[in-house]
Design a protein around this motif. Structure first.
Motif, mmCIF file in Angstrom:
data_model
loop_
_atom_site.group_PDB
_atom_site.id
_atom_site.type_symbol
_atom_site.label_atom_id
_atom_site.label_comp_id
_atom_site.label_asym_id
_atom_site.label_seq_id
_atom_site.Cartn_x
_atom_site.Cartn_y
_atom_site.Cartn_z
ATOM 1 N N SER A 83 4.054 -6.328 -5.453
ATOM 2 C CA SER A 83 3.106 -6.726 -4.406
ATOM 3 C C SER A 83 2.053 -5.646 -4.161
ATOM 4 C CB SER A 83 3.841 -6.981 -3.086
ATOM 5 O OG SER A 83 4.927 -7.826 -3.269
ATOM 6 N N LEU A 84 2.132 -4.600 -4.958
ATOM 7 C CA LEU A 84 1.296 -3.434 -4.689
ATOM 8 C C LEU A 84 -0.195 -3.719 -4.907
ATOM 9 C CD1 LEU A 84 2.099 -0.661 -3.695
ATOM 10 C CD2 LEU A 84 1.945 0.167 -6.051
ATOM 11 N N LYS A 85 -0.991 -3.424 -3.879
ATOM 12 C CA LYS A 85 -2.437 -3.637 -3.984
ATOM 13 C C LYS A 85 -3.207 -2.322 -3.933
ATOM 14 C CE LYS A 85 -3.429 -8.259 -2.503
ATOM 15 N NZ LYS A 85 -2.408 -9.037 -1.811
ATOM 16 N N SER B 43 0.833 -1.195 0.000
ATOM 17 C CA SER B 43 0.000 0.000 0.000
ATOM 18 C C SER B 43 0.873 1.252 0.000
ATOM 19 C CB SER B 43 -0.901 -0.006 1.245
ATOM 20 O OG SER B 43 -1.603 1.213 1.345
ATOM 21 N N LEU B 44 0.634 2.105 -0.979
ATOM 22 C CA LEU B 44 1.467 3.306 -1.116
ATOM 23 C C LEU B 44 0.563 4.522 -1.242
ATOM 24 C CD1 LEU B 44 4.282 4.557 -1.530
ATOM 25 C CD2 LEU B 44 4.088 4.012 -3.964
ATOM 26 N N ASN B 45 0.777 5.476 -0.355
ATOM 27 C CA ASN B 45 -0.048 6.679 -0.343
ATOM 28 C C ASN B 45 0.790 7.895 -0.707
ATOM 29 O OD1 ASN B 45 -1.807 8.801 0.243
ATOM 30 N ND2 ASN B 45 -2.825 7.587 1.829
ATOM 31 N N LEU B 46 0.504 8.457 -1.873
ATOM 32 C CA LEU B 46 1.289 9.593 -2.379
ATOM 33 C C LEU B 46 0.413 10.820 -2.582
ATOM 34 C CD1 LEU B 46 3.175 7.549 -5.118
ATOM 35 C CD2 LEU B 46 4.110 8.317 -2.936
ATOM 36 N N CYS B 47 -0.736 10.822 -1.922
ATOM 37 C CA CYS B 47 -1.687 11.906 -2.147
ATOM 38 C C CYS B 47 -1.045 13.275 -1.932
ATOM 39 C CB CYS B 47 -2.870 11.771 -1.187
ATOM 40 S SG CYS B 47 -3.821 10.282 -1.461
ATOM 41 N N LEU B 48 -1.552 14.254 -2.672
ATOM 42 C CA LEU B 48 -1.175 15.648 -2.480
ATOM 43 C C LEU B 48 0.256 15.942 -2.863
ATOM 44 C CD1 LEU B 48 -2.881 16.016 0.988
ATOM 45 C CD2 LEU B 48 -3.611 17.168 -1.083
ATOM 46 N N ASN B 49 0.794 15.229 -3.835
ATOM 47 C CA ASN B 49 2.106 15.670 -4.285
ATOM 48 C C ASN B 49 2.224 15.764 -5.795
ATOM 49 O OD1 ASN B 49 5.023 15.888 -4.873
ATOM 50 N ND2 ASN B 49 4.930 16.106 -2.649
ATOM 51 N N SER C 135 -0.750 -6.360 -12.385
ATOM 52 C CA SER C 135 -1.725 -7.441 -12.214
ATOM 53 C C SER C 135 -2.051 -7.635 -10.745
ATOM 54 C CB SER C 135 -1.172 -8.734 -12.810
ATOM 55 O OG SER C 135 0.072 -9.007 -12.211
ATOM 56 N N THR C 136 -1.638 -6.676 -9.922
ATOM 57 C CA THR C 136 -1.882 -6.810 -8.476
ATOM 58 C C THR C 136 -2.737 -5.679 -7.911
ATOM 59 O OG1 THR C 136 0.188 -5.653 -8.033
ATOM 60 C CG2 THR C 136 0.254 -8.068 -8.019
ATOM 61 N N ILE C 137 -2.678 -4.511 -8.501
ATOM 62 C CA ILE C 137 -3.330 -3.342 -7.887
ATOM 63 C C ILE C 137 -4.851 -3.497 -7.895
ATOM 64 C CG2 ILE C 137 -3.716 -0.849 -8.083
ATOM 65 C CD1 ILE C 137 -0.859 -0.542 -8.974
ATOM 66 N N GLU C 138 -5.426 -3.431 -6.706
ATOM 67 C CA GLU C 138 -6.870 -3.607 -6.544
ATOM 68 C C GLU C 138 -7.576 -2.283 -6.284
ATOM 69 O OE1 GLU C 138 -7.166 -6.376 -3.327
ATOM 70 O OE2 GLU C 138 -6.265 -8.000 -4.495
#
Ligand code: NAG
Ligand code: NAG
Ligand code: NAG
Ligand code: NAG
Ligand code: NAG
Length: 439
Positions: free
Chosen positions: A332-334, A309-315, A356-359
């Protein structure tokens, strides 16, 4: 009252004249809840009556105490202390059973004060977990007393206790070496001293939350990182004195870190790059940090193979090209949160094409996204289950309506769609609109 007298004699008491002692529960839950309901069920199942002639009476107190304890365990602390324990002496004794005091949730109880905490602490020395969030009546004195009586305390949660200062956490750090979790969000009087103490004494610490504790700085964080190598979760938010030095220290000293958040801290790429050393990093929240460049993000995604899980909001430095690399490299990113990033349809198309992983993708407030991006990602992605398009004003609501029907396995989030879902849930729960014409 009858019950109280009858039950005071023996452990397993003979049936009371009125098995169901009526008493007012403050929120009405207890009366219809486990205790009363259990008695009724028993009676109806076995066909016994509770006539006052009393030939075939059964009392809830004839249940084995283990079952009564189980029933009582379903109540909240408040219900147990203020209602159930007043029923009779037997119930009071049951309510004092040590199992109920291993985990104590006093959160939000305004009537709880230092005296009560001191009483609990001096009688029940096996407290393992306590939650005193929002308890305005508890002060450093109460927490210190708890700490000194309960050396086995492992989990301490105290959100928004602004009246607490360094003394309480210092006492915990001094007396409770087994502490695993310390969550003290919103305590703005907290400074570095207790963090240094935690680093010195609490080697087992795994989970720490210091969001909006404005007084802490790199000095405390570095000492904490050095002393707590088992740290797995670290959550900071708007800690304006926590900089890249802290990020570097945790990355170097805490190799087991899995969940890391620095939202709103003055952290930059120079610090974040050190997180590439964390092999087990799974959730990373970099919302609104001071500076973050695309190269650093891509490097983190490349190196941290377990990132889910990667959160890059507001940039605004997160652009299409960056998202493309993330989609290609994040094996592994979902979950990918990109609210208010500088992305266009190309970013969504790339996610659909390469990952093929991001949900979960949240692209809310990315004003350049259009029907094309939304349609393409829905069509090409095999893994997508949620697409956030809140305030992507160039995406037509009719298009979204069509996508909802075409791709029922994907949840599309727009203002309209969210309203609809809320309404549907309300209908399911029995709500109906007021169709009266008057207004
Ligand atoms: C502690 O209390 C807060 C506030 O009621 C609640 O949100 C939180 O889930 C509780 N935490 C634990 C670990 O019980
Ligand atoms: C990472 O996680 C794996 C599996 O849970 C564990 O065996 C390993 O020790 C962890 N590595 C570090 C550095 O903590
Ligand atoms: C990263 O951003 C910089 C500055 O905006 C830009 O020059 C560079 O081309 C970008 N790199 C990638 C791979 O997008
Ligand atoms: C429906 O709304 C009207 C006008 O606001 C109100 O007078 C009436 O009592 C409402 N009916 C119900 C069942 O809530
Ligand atoms: C909050 C925010 O926008 N942070 C940074 C995002 O990226 C740009 C470009 O690199 C920075 O200037 C911002 O400070």
């Amino acid at each position: 009252q009858v019950c109280k007298r009858k039950c005071s004699q023996v452990q397993r008491c003979t049936p009371c004249k009125q098995p169901r002692c009526t008493f007012a529960a403050p929120d009405g839950r207890l009366e219809n809840g486990a205790a009363g309901g259990g008695g009724d069920a028993l009676n109806s199942e076995t066909g016994h009556t509770r006539d006052s002639d009393g030939t075939e009476q059964l009392s809830i107190n004839q249940l084995p105490s283990s079952i009564l304890l189980k029933v009582l365990s379903l109540l909240t602390v408040k219900e147990r202390c203020l209602c159930a324990s007043l029923v009779c002496k037997y119930w009071r004794d049951l309510c004092l059973d040590f199992q109920f005091w291993k985990r104590i949730d006093l959160s939000g109880l305004q009537e709880v004060n230092d005296d009560l905490l001191v009483k609990i602490a001096s009688r029940k020395q096996n407290v393992r977990e306590i939650n005193i969030s929002d308890c305005r009546g508890i002060h450093d004195y109460g927490v210190s007393s708890l700490a000194s009586h309960c050396p086995g305390l492992q989990k301490y949660t105290a959100y928004r206790c602004k009246q607490l200062g360094d003394i309480s956490v210092t006492a915990l750090a001094t007396h409770c070496p087994l502490l695993v979790k310390v969550h003290v969000g919103n305590q703005d009087r907290l400074t570095d001293a207790p963090l240094i103490k935690l680093g010195a004494n609490c080697k087992e610490l795994k989970d720490i939350h210091l969001g909006q504790c404005y007084g802490i700085s790199d000095e405390g964080m570095i000492a904490l990182a050095q002393g707590c190598p088992k740290l797995q979760r670290l959550y900071l938010q708007e800690n304006k004195k926590v900089t890249d030095q802290s990020v570097r220290a945790v990355a170097e000293h805490c190799p087991e870190l899995q969940f890391v958040g620095f939202m709103g801290c003055p952290v930059t790429s120079k610090g974040v790059i050190h997180l590439t050393a964390l092999q087990n990093l799974s959730v990373l929240d970099l919302r609104h940090i001071s500076e973050l460049n695309n190269e650093t993000v891509m490097e983190v995604v490349r190196k941290c193979r377990k990132l889910s899980s990667l959160n890059l909001c507001l940039n605004w430095s997160i652009n299409d090209r960056c998202v493309e690399i993330i989609a290609k490299e994040g094996r592994s990113l979902k979950e990918l949160y990109l609210v208010s990033c500088k992305i266009t349809d190309h970013a969504l198309i790339a996610i659909g094409q390469y990952s093929s992983t991001i949900e979960t993708v949240d692209a809310g407030w990315c004003k350049d996204i259009t029907d094309k991006g939304a349609t393409q990602i829905a069509k090409s992605s095999r893994s997508l289950r949620y697409l956030g398009l809140m305030r992507c004003d160039k995406v037509n609501e009719e298009t979204v309506e069509r996508l909802v029907i075409q791709y029922p396995h994907i949840v599309f989030s727009t203002v309209m769609q969210d309203c609809k879902r809320t309404l549907e849930r309300a209908y399911q729960m029995g709500w109906s609109p007021n169709t009266s014409n008057s207004s």
